[in-house]
Design a protein around this motif. Structure first.
Motif, PDB file in Angstrom:
ATOM      1  N   ASP A   1       0.832  -1.245  -0.049  1.00 21.24           N
ATOM      2  CA  ASP A   1      -0.007  -0.066   0.041  1.00 21.24           C
ATOM      3  C   ASP A   1       0.829   1.084  -0.074  1.00 21.24           C
ATOM      4  O   ASP A   1       0.800   2.289   0.981  1.00 21.24           O
ATOM      5  N   GLY A   2       1.756   1.351  -1.142  1.00 17.62           N
ATOM      6  CA  GLY A   2       2.483   2.536  -1.006  1.00 17.62           C
ATOM      7  C   GLY A   2       3.752   2.613  -0.432  1.00 17.62           C
ATOM      8  O   GLY A   2       4.487   3.540  -0.478  1.00 17.62           O
TER       9      GLY A   2
ATOM     10  N   GLY B   1       6.116   0.276  -0.840  1.00 20.98           N
ATOM     11  CA  GLY B   1       6.699  -0.664  -1.279  1.00 20.98           C
ATOM     12  C   GLY B   1       8.277  -0.548  -1.221  1.00 20.98           C
ATOM     13  O   GLY B   1       9.154  -1.495  -0.917  1.00 20.98           O
TER      14      GLY B   1
ATOM     15  N   TYR C   1       3.290  -7.017  -6.529  1.00 21.62           N
ATOM     16  CA  TYR C   1       4.005  -6.107  -5.877  1.00 21.62           C
ATOM     17  C   TYR C   1       4.980  -5.469  -6.348  1.00 21.62           C
ATOM     18  O   TYR C   1       5.374  -4.162  -6.042  1.00 21.62           O
TER      19      TYR C   1
ATOM     20  N   ASP D   1       4.674  -1.483  -7.970  1.00 22.94           N
ATOM     21  CA  ASP D   1       4.874  -0.415  -7.196  1.00 22.94           C
ATOM     22  C   ASP D   1       6.015   0.419  -8.000  1.00 22.94           C
ATOM     23  O   ASP D   1       7.173  -0.298  -7.788  1.00 22.94           O
TER      24      ASP D   1
ATOM     25  N   THR E   1       8.297   1.997  -6.915  1.00 21.62           N
ATOM     26  CA  THR E   1       9.376   2.336  -5.895  1.00 21.62           C
ATOM     27  C   THR E   1      10.227   1.030  -5.507  1.00 21.62           C
ATOM     28  O   THR E   1      11.055   1.052  -4.915  1.00 21.62           O
TER      29      THR E   1
END
Length: 514
Positions: free
Chosen positions: A262-263, A265, A329, A332, A334
C-alpha cells in the motif's frame, strides 16, 4: 540508605551493591517499594517524542500517551510532553495534528491533554536544537520544583539516525544526577538488518547508555494475549504436563494481512517480511511459547529464559523454508523490477533441548492474503488406540488468537447430540469480546510506555537476546539477498504459495476442515 513512611510507620532501608549508577539505584528503589507495597517514584516527568511529526508518533505514540493520561497514569502538573522534529511547527500546529488521531475521545480530556504538549524544532545531528530541547525540559523541571528529574525519550525515528540522536541526548539532555532522577530511551525496530549491523548499532548505543537505560520496544510484547502466555503456561496445572514433545506434534505461529504494501513498497523492499515481522514479532511470541519456567517474574529472570531457548534453535534448513511474493508487488514504481524480496515466508524452527526435540515450530507471515489475523496454534498428537475412529475429524488444538478479536479456544472431539454414537469436533471458547464486554483492552504501546516509566524491562528486548535472534536468521537472510533462495509467486487474496501448505503437511501439521 533512606527512610520511607508507610501507614504511620517509619521504615529505614539500606541498599548495598557495586553498581552506583542513578538508573540502577532507581530500579532497586522501585523493586523495594513494590515489595513493601509503597507508591513508586513521583514528581516531575518529561516525555520527549523525537520524530513527533511522523506517522508513528501521530498514529501510535501520542494516542497511547493520551490513553494513559485519560486513565490517570499521567497527571497534569506531573508530566510534560515535548515533541521534537525537523518540521517547522508551532505548539498549536503539533496539537492540531495530534487531535486528528484522537477521534471519539472526550473533548474536555483531549483539550487538557493537548495543553501538556510543547514543540521544539531542530535537526537530529546538531547541538543547537537539543540545547533548545534541554532548556524547555529544564525550565519545566525548575517550575515544577519536585526535586526529581525523570526524562523519557521515545525515538519514533528511522534506525539510521539512532546513533546521532542518542549522542545528542547524551551530550545535551541527560537528567541531572539525583537520587530519584533517570534518563531512559525507547528505540523502535528494526534493530539492524543482520547480525553485524545489529551488533554495530548495539555497540554505538551501548557506549552512550547503560543497558538498563535502553528500552528496545517490540509492540507485540505489549499485546494482551501475548502477555497472557506466561500466566497460561505456568499458572495452570492443566498445561504443565502437556506442554512438551510427548504430547505436542507441532506449533504454528502465524501472522496474516489481507493487504499489500500500500504505497510503502520502496521502504518494505529494504527489509522484507522476515526482517519486518518474523525475526522480531513472531520470534518474541516463539520465545514465550517455548521457554522454560523462569525462577521468578523479575524481568531479568524471564529474559534469561528467552535467551536460552533462542540459543537452543538449530540452524534453519533451506528445505524447510518457503518464500513468496504476491503478484503485483513489483508494479509499485518504488520497487525494483528484479526484486526478490519476500512478502510471504514460512520457516520451520527446531529447538534442540529436552522439552522440544523433534517438535517443529512453523513461523509463517505474509501480506496480501485471504484474511487478517495473528495466532498461535498448538496441535497435539493423535490419540493412541483411537476406538472412535475420529482421526479424520482433526486433532486436538489449543489456539490463541492475538488479533483481531482476541480469543483462546480448545478444539475437542465430542459426541454429536442424538441417538447415534457419532463424534464431531467442537470448541471450548473464550472470546474476549464476549467474556470481557465491559473491559477495555489496552493498546500495546500504552502498556509498554507505562512499563518504561516504571522501569520494568520485562517486555523489552535485551542486547544478548537481540544478538541470539539475529544469529538464527542472518545466514538465511544473506542467502535471500544473494539470490540463492527465490520467492515464488502467489495470487493476492489467496492462502499464499501452495508450497507453504505442503511444507506444513510435510513436517506434521494436519489441517482441520470445517
Amino acid at each position: 540508605f533512606g527512610v520511607l513512611l508507610k501507614e504511620g510507620k517509619i521504615i529505614l532501608f539500606v541498599m548495598a551493591g557495586t553498581d552506583s549508577s542513578a538508573s540502577s539505584r532507581q530500579s532497586s528503589f522501585n523493586s523495594l517499594a513494590k515489595d513493601l507495597e509503597l507508591p513508586l517514584e513521583q514528581g516531575c516527568l518529561t516525555i520527549v517524542v523525537l520524530g513527533a511529526s511522523g506517522d508513528l508518533a501521530k498514529k501510535k505514540t501520542f494516542p497511547a500517551l493520551y490513553h494513559l493520561f485519560e486513565q490517570g497514569f499521567l497527571q497534569s502538573g506531573e508530566v510534560h510532553i515535548v515533541g521534537y522534529a525537523r518540521t517547522n511547527l508551532s505548539d498549536d500546529g503539533l496539537r492540531g495534528r495530534i487531535r486528528a488521531y484522537l477521534k471519539g475521545a472526550s473533548e474536555e480530556h483531549v483539550s487538557e491533554f493537548l495543553q501538556l504538549i510543547k514543540y521544539v524544532s531542530g535537526s537530529y545531528d546538531s547541538g543547537e536544537g537539543f540545547e533548545k530541547l534541554n532548556k524547555e525540559i529544564s525550565d519545566y523541571e525548575m517550575s515544577n520544583n519536585s526535586g526529581s528529574s525523570r526524562r523519557l525519550f521515545y525515538l519514533a525515528l528511522p534506525p539510521s539516525v539512532y546513533p546521532s540522536v542518542c549522542k545528542m541526548i547524551r551530550t545535551y539532555c541527560m537528567s541531572p544526577t539525583s537520587r530519584f532522577g533517570w534518563t531512559r530511551v525507547i528505540v523502535e525496530k528494526p534493530f539492524g538488518r543482520d547480525l553485524d549491523s545489529a551488533e554495530e548499532l548495539s555497540s554505538q548505543l551501548g557506549e552512550l547508555f547503560e543497558e538498563d537505560q535502553l528500552y528496545r520496544i517490540d509492540h507485540y510484547l505489549g499485546k494482551e494475549l501475548v502477555q497472557n502466555l506466561l500466566v497460561l503456561r505456568f499458572a495452570n496445572r492443566l498445561f504443565l504436563p502437556l506442554w512438551n514433545r510427548d504430547n505436542v506434534d507441532n506449533i504454528q505461529i502465524v501472522f496474516r494481512e489481507d493487504f499489500g504494501t500500500d504505497g510503502r513498497g520502496g521502504y518494505f523492499d529494504q527489509y522484507g517480511i522476515i526482517r519486518d515481522i518474523i525475526q522480531n514479532h513472531l520470534l518474541q511470541v516463539f520465545c514465550l511459547v517455548a521457554m522454560e519456567k523462569p525462577v521468578s517474574l523479575k524481568p531479568e529472570h524471564i529474559r534469561d529464559e528467552k535467551v536460552k531457548v533462542l540459543q537452543s534453535v538449530n540452524p534453519i534448513k533451506d528445505e524447510e523454508v518457503v518464500l513468496g511474493q504476491y503478484q503485483g508487488y513489483k508494479d509499485d514504481p518504488t520497487v525494483p523490477d528484479d526484486s526478490n524480496t519476500p512478502t510471504f515466508a514460512s520457516i520451520v524452527l527446531r529447538v534442540h533441548n529436552e522439552r522440544w526435540e523433534g517438535v517443529p515450530f512453523i513461523l509463517k507471515a505474509g501480506k496480501a492474503l485471504n484474511s487478517r489475523k495473528a495466532e498461535i496454534r498448538v496441535q497435539f498428537k493423535d490419540v493412541p488406540g483411537d476406538i472412535f475412529k475420529c482421526k479424520k475429524q482433526g486433532r486436538n488444538e489449543f489456539v490463541i488468537r492475538l488479533q483481531p478479536s482476541e480469543a483462546m479456544y480448545m478444539k475437542l472431539t465430542v459426541k454429536k447430540p442424538g441417538l447415534e454414537m457419532a463424534t464431531e469436533q467442537s470448541e471450548l471458547d473464550l472470546s474476549y469480546g464476549m467474556r470481557y464486554q465491559d473491559v477495555k483492552i489496552p493498546e500495546a504501546y500504552e502498556r509498554l510506555i507505562l512499563d518504561t516509566i516504571r522501569g520494568d524491562q520485562q517486555h523489552f528486548v535485551r542486547r544478548d537476546e537481540l544478538k541470539a535472534a539475529w544469529q538464527i536468521f542472518t545466514p538465511l537472510l544473506h542467502d535471500i539477498d544473494a539470490g540463492k533462495l527465490k520467492a515464488v509467486s502467489y495470487k493476492p487474496g489467496s492462502r499464499g504459495p501452495k508450497e507453504a501448505d505442503e511444507l506444513s503437511e510435510k513436517v506434521g501439521y494436519m489441517q482441520t476442515h470445517g
